[in-house]
Design an enzyme around this catalytic site. Structure first.
Site, PDB file in Angstrom:
ATOM      1  N   PHE A 125      73.815  37.029  45.076  1.00 38.86           N
ATOM      2  CA  PHE A 125      75.005  37.345  45.867  1.00 38.86           C
ATOM      3  C   PHE A 125      74.728  37.063  47.345  1.00 38.86           C
ATOM      4  O   PHE A 125      73.653  37.375  47.842  1.00 38.86           O
ATOM      5  CB  PHE A 125      75.386  38.820  45.657  1.00 38.86           C
ATOM      6  CG  PHE A 125      76.713  39.170  46.246  1.00 38.86           C
ATOM      7  CD1 PHE A 125      77.890  38.797  45.615  1.00 38.86           C
ATOM      8  CD2 PHE A 125      76.802  39.844  47.451  1.00 38.86           C
ATOM      9  CE1 PHE A 125      79.133  39.104  46.166  1.00 38.86           C
ATOM     10  CE2 PHE A 125      78.028  40.157  48.013  1.00 38.86           C
ATOM     11  CZ  PHE A 125      79.205  39.784  47.367  1.00 38.86           C
ATOM     12  N   ASP A 194      68.800  44.092  42.065  1.00 38.67           N
ATOM     13  CA  ASP A 194      70.147  44.516  42.445  1.00 38.67           C
ATOM     14  C   ASP A 194      70.907  44.714  41.130  1.00 38.67           C
ATOM     15  O   ASP A 194      71.179  43.753  40.401  1.00 38.67           O
ATOM     16  CB  ASP A 194      70.807  43.442  43.330  1.00 38.67           C
ATOM     17  CG  ASP A 194      72.197  43.859  43.821  1.00 38.67           C
ATOM     18  OD1 ASP A 194      72.840  44.701  43.157  1.00 38.67           O
ATOM     19  OD2 ASP A 194      72.645  43.324  44.850  1.00 38.67           O
ATOM     20  N   TYR A 217      80.789  51.319  43.643  1.00 39.88           N
ATOM     21  CA  TYR A 217      82.238  51.140  43.462  1.00 39.88           C
ATOM     22  C   TYR A 217      82.631  50.168  42.359  1.00 39.88           C
ATOM     23  O   TYR A 217      83.817  49.899  42.174  1.00 39.88           O
ATOM     24  CB  TYR A 217      82.903  50.722  44.783  1.00 39.88           C
ATOM     25  CG  TYR A 217      82.305  49.506  45.472  1.00 39.88           C
ATOM     26  CD1 TYR A 217      82.597  48.220  45.063  1.00 39.88           C
ATOM     27  CD2 TYR A 217      81.452  49.667  46.563  1.00 39.88           C
ATOM     28  CE1 TYR A 217      82.065  47.121  45.708  1.00 39.88           C
ATOM     29  CE2 TYR A 217      80.904  48.581  47.213  1.00 39.88           C
ATOM     30  CZ  TYR A 217      81.216  47.305  46.784  1.00 39.88           C
ATOM     31  OH  TYR A 217      80.665  46.225  47.422  1.00 39.88           O
ATOM     32  N   LYS A 218      81.639  49.635  41.631  1.00 38.94           N
ATOM     33  CA  LYS A 218      81.993  48.718  40.546  1.00 38.94           C
ATOM     34  C   LYS A 218      82.086  49.520  39.251  1.00 38.94           C
ATOM     35  O   LYS A 218      83.025  50.294  39.066  1.00 38.94           O
ATOM     36  CB  LYS A 218      80.974  47.587  40.461  1.00 38.94           C
ATOM     37  CG  LYS A 218      80.924  46.723  41.737  1.00 38.94           C
ATOM     38  CD  LYS A 218      79.905  45.622  41.591  1.00 38.94           C
ATOM     39  CE  LYS A 218      79.682  44.870  42.879  1.00 38.94           C
ATOM     40  NZ  LYS A 218      80.833  44.084  43.303  1.00 38.94           N
TER      41      LYS A 218
HETATM   42  C1  PLP Z   1      75.260  41.693  43.516  1.00 35.46           C
HETATM   43  C2  PLP Z   1      75.980  42.315  44.684  1.00 35.46           C
HETATM   44  N1  PLP Z   1      75.279  42.915  45.650  1.00 35.46           N
HETATM   45  C3  PLP Z   1      75.913  43.476  46.711  1.00 35.46           C
HETATM   46  C4  PLP Z   1      77.297  43.452  46.811  1.00 35.46           C
HETATM   47  C5  PLP Z   1      78.050  44.035  47.958  1.00 35.46           C
HETATM   48  O1  PLP Z   1      77.338  44.711  48.899  1.00 35.46           O
HETATM   49  P1  PLP Z   1      78.102  45.768  49.801  1.00 35.46           P
HETATM   50  O2  PLP Z   1      78.515  46.898  48.909  1.00 35.46           O
HETATM   51  O3  PLP Z   1      77.115  46.128  50.821  1.00 35.46           O
HETATM   52  O4  PLP Z   1      79.312  45.110  50.379  1.00 35.46           O
HETATM   53  C6  PLP Z   1      78.041  42.849  45.811  1.00 35.46           C
HETATM   54  C7  PLP Z   1      79.523  42.839  45.912  1.00 35.46           C
HETATM   55  O5  PLP Z   1      80.252  42.374  45.117  1.00 35.46           O
HETATM   56  C8  PLP Z   1      77.371  42.254  44.723  1.00 35.46           C
HETATM   57  O6  PLP Z   1      78.069  41.646  43.758  1.00 35.46           O
END
Ligand code: PLP
Length: 404
Positions: A125, A194, A217-218
């Site tokens: 990402f 991650d 939030y996912k």
């Molecule tokens: C793999 C991954 N890491 C991090 C994030 C987002 O990071 P943040 O919550 O700091 O915006 C996302 C957002 O979709 C993601 O898919």
């Protein structure tokens, strides 16, 4: 050939079917975007309202003690730990995923200061990639970014940290945690996972892993911008040096000492005051997972994904399935390639089937085992077939706003 009755049968024998009742999902909407923003659990508004009106509004500063605001982040962390196979005291909650990646990778790099590379894959990402470059700049390291299928071969004694997203946000391809961890261990490197696209959708076992971060939030449904989490394996906790030392990670914050002394355990990964309203929402949202076996989530997720792909093969000849075919190589969303992805998704949303798109040409459909009905897989594919056969997508906008 599958038919709608097959999916209705699956729903009637689904051991997780009742979880759906915990969510407030609009009638008639097929929501396939929980990999981006999980839906609202119905009881969350009342909990947040009570926090605002009774606690903040009436009890004011006393709420830090009287309503447990002070250690709320730690309590939420203890609830996330079992969802990722982590022991008590090994998770901290707060900040954003981006900041959590920064903290974990910077701390891991400090444990391997003499090695040259931070290894990642080209599909990671963007925020992870940006952070890796920042850490590398600050720590005198280099980022080595290789195609996902080359990661295992590139783990060597020159690598300080391997930083990967478990399930690729774009394609849904999944790395093997045991394989990567074992290769890193052999080479003396550390791994930061991650888990943003895994936690809440499948069983994850971090017990043999060094570090992890994830998104609230996912699939955890904590609400837009919900706090993130960071996991630190017990064996690394004493050596974990938080790159953003703040008073919340201090051993005794209210001693107000001028010198920093890290808290024991993963709490030292905390930095400063967190949004209590956001933590309260995430805490309440996690009620949904109480007593839920994460392996059951995985079993249902695999069924949903396999059936979705099978129906695309059978009924949507316009698309190329980008997500891997092997169940153990994918997560809980399906990505389809089409040069008109944006318009097709806009037309699909007009027909109440909500996914999203990622450049250059991918339509993404998240299949969240906590609330998805099997029959939604059938209905979604039929709606998309209608979009394609009617050419409705030709009249739809390329994009409908800044967020795709
Ligand atoms: C793999 C991954 N890491 C991090 C994030 C987002 O990071 P943040 O919550 O700091 O915006 C996302 C957002 O979709 C993601 O898919």
């Amino acid at each position: 050939m599958l038919d709608r009755a097959y999916f209705e049968d699956l729903d009637s024998s689904d051991p997780l079917a009742d979880l759906r009742n915990a969510f407030s999902l609009p009638d008639g909407l097929i929501y396939l975007d929980g990999n981006s923003l999980g839906p609202l659990p119905s009881h969350v508004p009342a909990v947040v309202q009570r926090t605002v009106v009774d606690e903040w509004g009436h009890d004011l500063i006393r709420s830090w003690n009287d309503h447990g605001w002070w250690d709320l982040a730690e309590r939420v962390a203890e609830r996330i730990a079992p969802l990722i196979g982590a022991p008590p005291g090994s998770v901290a909650v707060g900040d954003t995923t981006t900041v959590a990646v920064y903290k974990a990778v910077a701390a891991a790099r400090r444990l391997r200061p003499d090695r040259r590379y931070i290894l990642t894959d080209t599909g990671n990402f963007p925020t992870d990639l940006y952070v890796l470059h920042a850490v590398a700049d600050q720590a005198g390291a280099e980022v080595m970014s290789v195609p996902p299928d080359q990661v295992l071969d590139r783990i060597s004694p020159d690598v300080a940290v391997v930083s990967l997203t478990h399930v690729d946000y774009r394609t849904g391809r999944r790395h093997s945690i045991p394989d990567v961890d074992a290769a890193a261990r052999d080479a003396g490197a550390l791994v930061v996972w991650d888990l943003s696209h895994s936690v809440g959708a499948m069983d994850v076992d971090m017990s043999g892993s060094d570090f992890a971060v994830g998104c609230g939030y996912k699939y955890l449904n904590g609400g837009p911008g919900a706090p993130a989490f960071i996991y630190v394996h017990p064996s690394h906790q004493a050596g974990f040096r938080n790159p953003i030392t703040g008073w919340w990670g201090h051993a005794e914050p209210f001693a107000m000492e001028s010198a920093y002394r890290p808290a024991p355990g993963a709490s030292r990964a905390q930095t400063g005051t967190q949004s209590i309203l956001a933590l309260v929402a995430l805490d309440a949202a996690l009620d949904v997972f109480d007593g839920v076996d994460t392996r059951a989530l995985r079993v249902k997720s695999e069924r949903l994904v396999a059936d979705f792909i099978r129906l695309v093969d059978e009924r949507l000849p316009w698309f190329e399935v980008v997500t891997p075919r092997a169940p153990d190589q994918r997560g809980s969303h399906v990505s389809l390639a089409h040069p008109e992805a944006g318009r097709i998704m806009a037309a699909s949303i007009q027909r109440r089937v909500v996914g999203d798109v990622r450049p250059p040409n991918l339509l993404r459909f998240g299949l969240a085992p906590a609330y998805q009905r099997h029959v939604e897989v059938w209905d979604a594919v039929e709606a998309i077939r209608g979009v394609m056969e009617s050419d409705a997508w030709r009249h739809a906008p390329e994009r409908t706003g800044p967020v795709t």
